[in-house]
Design an enzyme around this catalytic site. Structure first.
Site, short mmCIF file in Angstrom:
data_model
loop_
_atom_site.label_atom_id
_atom_site.label_comp_id
_atom_site.label_asym_id
_atom_site.label_seq_id
_atom_site.Cartn_x
_atom_site.Cartn_y
_atom_site.Cartn_z
N ASP A 8 -3.43 -18.65 -2.82
CA ASP A 8 -3.93 -17.33 -2.45
C ASP A 8 -5.47 -17.50 -2.40
OD1 ASP A 8 -4.14 -14.47 -2.19
OD2 ASP A 8 -4.71 -14.42 -4.31
N LEU A 9 -6.15 -16.54 -1.78
CA LEU A 9 -7.62 -16.66 -1.67
C LEU A 9 -8.35 -15.76 -2.67
CD1 LEU A 9 -10.26 -17.46 -0.07
CD2 LEU A 9 -9.79 -15.47 1.36
N ASP A 10 -8.23 -14.43 -2.46
CA ASP A 10 -8.98 -13.48 -3.30
C ASP A 10 -8.50 -13.55 -4.75
OD1 ASP A 10 -10.36 -12.27 -1.05
OD2 ASP A 10 -8.51 -11.25 -0.53
N THR A 16 -13.58 -12.59 -4.64
CA THR A 16 -13.72 -11.48 -3.69
C THR A 16 -12.85 -10.27 -4.05
OG1 THR A 16 -12.34 -12.93 -2.38
CG2 THR A 16 -14.56 -12.57 -1.58
N LYS A 44 -3.81 -5.56 -5.44
CA LYS A 44 -4.03 -7.01 -5.32
C LYS A 44 -2.93 -7.66 -4.49
CE LYS A 44 -6.96 -8.04 -9.24
NZ LYS A 44 -7.03 -8.71 -10.55
N SER A 115 -3.07 -16.00 2.30
CA SER A 115 -3.76 -14.78 1.89
C SER A 115 -3.44 -13.66 2.86
CB SER A 115 -5.28 -15.02 1.90
OG SER A 115 -5.97 -13.78 1.77
N ALA A 116 -3.29 -12.45 2.32
CA ALA A 116 -3.05 -11.28 3.19
C ALA A 116 -4.33 -10.85 3.89
CB ALA A 116 -2.51 -10.13 2.35
N LYS A 146 3.24 -9.41 0.82
CA LYS A 146 3.66 -9.75 -0.54
C LYS A 146 4.11 -8.44 -1.22
CE LYS A 146 -0.03 -13.21 -0.62
NZ LYS A 146 -1.31 -13.65 -1.20
N GLU A 170 -1.51 -17.96 -7.58
CA GLU A 170 -1.70 -16.53 -7.34
C GLU A 170 -2.35 -15.83 -8.52
OE1 GLU A 170 -1.58 -13.83 -5.67
OE2 GLU A 170 -0.68 -14.41 -3.77
N ASP A 171 -3.14 -14.78 -8.22
CA ASP A 171 -3.70 -13.94 -9.29
C ASP A 171 -3.05 -12.56 -9.29
OD1 ASP A 171 -4.93 -13.12 -6.85
OD2 ASP A 171 -6.38 -12.00 -8.05
C1 GL1 Z 1 -6.64 -7.18 2.60
C2 GL1 Z 1 -6.99 -5.94 1.76
C3 GL1 Z 1 -7.68 -6.37 0.46
C4 GL1 Z 1 -6.89 -7.43 -0.30
C5 GL1 Z 1 -6.50 -8.56 0.65
C6 GL1 Z 1 -5.54 -9.56 0.00
O1 GL1 Z 1 -7.81 -7.89 2.99
O2 GL1 Z 1 -7.86 -5.09 2.48
O3 GL1 Z 1 -7.96 -5.25 -0.35
O4 GL1 Z 1 -5.75 -6.84 -0.93
O5 GL1 Z 1 -5.85 -8.06 1.83
O6 GL1 Z 1 -6.15 -10.23 -1.04
P1 GL1 Z 1 -8.56 -7.77 4.41
O7 GL1 Z 1 -8.96 -6.35 4.55
O8 GL1 Z 1 -9.73 -8.71 4.26
O9 GL1 Z 1 -7.62 -8.19 5.50
MG MG Z 2 -5.33 -12.56 -4.89
#
Ligand code: GL1
Ligand code: MG
Length: 216
Positions: A8-10, A16, A44, A115-116, A146, A170-171
């Protein structure tokens, strides 16, 4: 025996998650909704539009906006978030991550990002580790977020291994659930809240040895 890693990234590679929280908190405040860190745990790992929906439900305002308005709100949050990302440098890698990644690369273990976040490629470039990954799943191509395992299955496919041959990091609780749902070994990177179902829990990745994980 494990053959590859899926990150996962964030909150795993870089902190972040904290910047997402700032941007969501400000957007929610604009809508007269107050969110705190406890509520943030539910965001998250959740994609942009779904995060907005959860905030609106939390504030009892889920029926107050049209789809077009919600898209504008999500764009606004993203604009703020991207501004917060401008100062990101390799110094913002979470402690222990680079040591672990370098060790994996030295042993030629394929690594993918699941990562999402649609900002993942941009962030990885800012952190100067974009080229270290063999694959980055594009969340725009997924049908489910997820805790559905889809993103982890796709990440394993992209590095030519089965989910059972992968270790996922994952966090977020939703992320751990997705990892476990496809038979991957789950490493939980814990900050504040405990992560249930994780096979291993660490505070930082350099607590782990690549070799011992490959033998799981
Ligand atoms: C999206 C959500 C964030 C976070 C990430 C996954 O990112 O907006 O709050 O949950 O997914 O870590 P983004 O907006 O950068 O696509
Ligand atoms: Mg995360």
């Amino acid at each position: 025996m494990k053959k590859g890693f899926v990150f996962d990234l964030d909150g795993v590679i870089t902190d972040t998650a904290k910047l997402h929280f700032i941007a969501w908190k400000d957007l929610a405040a604009m809508l007269d909704i107050e969110i705190d860190l406890t509520f943030n745990e539910q965001l998250k790992g959740v994609g942009r539009m779904d995060s907005l929906e959860r905030i609106l439900v939390y504030g009892g305002k889920e029926k107050d906006f049209s789809l077009a308005q919600k898209e504008t709100l999500a764009e606004e949050k993203n604009k703020h978030y991207v501004e917060l990302l401008q100062d990101l440098t390799p110094q913002d890698l979470l402690p222990g991550f680079k040591t672990f990644l370098d060790s994996a690369k030295k042993k030629q273990v394929p690594c993918a990002v699941a990562s999402a976040s649609k900002n993942a490629p941009f962030i990885l470039k800012k952190l100067e580790i974009f080229d270290e990954f063999d694959a980055i799943v594009d969340p725009a191509t997924l049908t489910k977020g997820k805790p559905d395992p889809e993103i982890f299955i796709r990440a394993a496919q992209a590095i030519h291994i089965t989910p059972e041959e992968a270790v996922g990091f994952e966090d977020a609780q939703a992320g751990i659930e997705g990892i476990k749902a496809c038979g991957m070994f789950a490493v939980g990177v814990e900050t504040t809240e405990p992560l249930y179902q994780a096979d291993l829990r660490v505070k930082r990745l350099d607590e782990l040895s690549v070799d011992s994980l490959l033998q799981k």
